[in-house]
Scaffold this motif. Structure first.
Motif, short mmCIF file in Angstrom:
data_model
loop_
_atom_site.label_atom_id
_atom_site.label_comp_id
_atom_site.label_asym_id
_atom_site.label_seq_id
_atom_site.Cartn_x
_atom_site.Cartn_y
_atom_site.Cartn_z
N PHE A 55 0.88 -1.09 -0.01
CA PHE A 55 -0.07 0.11 -0.03
C PHE A 55 0.80 1.24 0.03
O PHE A 55 1.65 1.55 0.86
CB PHE A 55 -0.95 -0.03 1.13
N LYS A 56 0.65 1.98 -0.95
CA LYS A 56 1.60 3.35 -1.17
C LYS A 56 1.19 4.35 0.12
O LYS A 56 1.99 4.87 0.75
CB LYS A 56 1.23 4.03 -2.41
N HIS A 57 0.17 4.21 0.45
CA HIS A 57 -0.42 5.12 1.78
C HIS A 57 0.12 4.51 3.29
O HIS A 57 0.10 5.31 4.08
CB HIS A 57 -1.79 5.41 1.83
N PHE A 58 0.68 3.21 3.12
CA PHE A 58 1.00 2.44 4.45
C PHE A 58 2.23 1.51 3.86
O PHE A 58 1.94 0.50 4.03
CB PHE A 58 -0.37 1.95 4.94
N PRO A 59 3.30 2.18 3.70
CA PRO A 59 4.28 1.19 3.23
C PRO A 59 4.80 0.16 4.07
O PRO A 59 5.45 -0.80 3.75
CB PRO A 59 5.52 2.26 2.64
N VAL A 60 4.77 0.33 5.29
CA VAL A 60 5.30 -0.51 6.34
C VAL A 60 4.29 -0.80 7.40
O VAL A 60 3.57 0.20 8.11
CB VAL A 60 6.68 -0.18 7.13
N ASN A 112 -3.52 -1.23 12.79
CA ASN A 112 -4.37 -1.54 11.71
C ASN A 112 -3.77 -1.22 10.29
O ASN A 112 -3.33 0.27 10.63
CB ASN A 112 -5.66 -0.74 11.92
N VAL A 113 -3.97 -1.70 9.34
CA VAL A 113 -3.52 -1.12 7.98
C VAL A 113 -5.02 -0.37 7.61
O VAL A 113 -5.90 -1.00 7.48
CB VAL A 113 -3.37 -1.86 6.96
N PRO A 114 -5.08 1.02 7.52
CA PRO A 114 -5.99 1.70 7.05
C PRO A 114 -6.46 1.47 5.80
O PRO A 114 -5.94 1.67 4.77
CB PRO A 114 -5.62 3.01 7.50
#
Length: 119
Positions: A55-60, A112-114
């Motif tokens: 996910f670009k908005h949540f890379p790690v 959480n991964v949003p």
């Protein structure tokens, strides 16, 4: 004799333990004695790290083992963590890798991964 600083309770005892006989002194509680014996025979640690995501908005994604693992297995655990890329939305506590490196511990998400809807 080896010296172990106990981290089990707020007393923070300095425990001296004979590596051959596992006879200890300096502990103020039985839990300290057990901790010192384990530290000498098979030290355990929790592993905390991050895993890559797609996910670009949540890379790690931050993660940890759900229980302590043998210190001797930590490099194997980290090697498995470095190979993973999370591709689905996870919540805190969900398993990322079950029985990581054969340790009987699971690697779990600690955030959480949003879900972001792209327009």
């Amino acid at each position: 004799m080896k010296t172990v600083s106990c981290i089990i309770c707020p007393n923070s005892c300095t425990i001296e333990i004979d590596e051959n006989t596992l006879v200890a002194s300096g502990n103020k509680c039985p839990r300290g004695l057990e901790y010192a014996k384990q530290e000498i025979t098979n030290p355990q640690r929790s592993v905390t790290s991050t895993v890559k995501t797609s996910f670009k908005h949540f890379p790690v994604l931050p993660c940890r083992t759900n229980k302590s693992v043998s210190k001797s297995k930590m490099m194997e655990v980290m090697n498995e963590i470095n190979k993973v890329t999370v591709n689905n939305y996870l919540k805190v506590g969900e398993i990322i890798i079950k029985n990581i490196a054969g340790t009987d511990a699971d690697l779990i998400a600690t955030a959480n991964v949003p879900e972001i809807k792209e327009y």
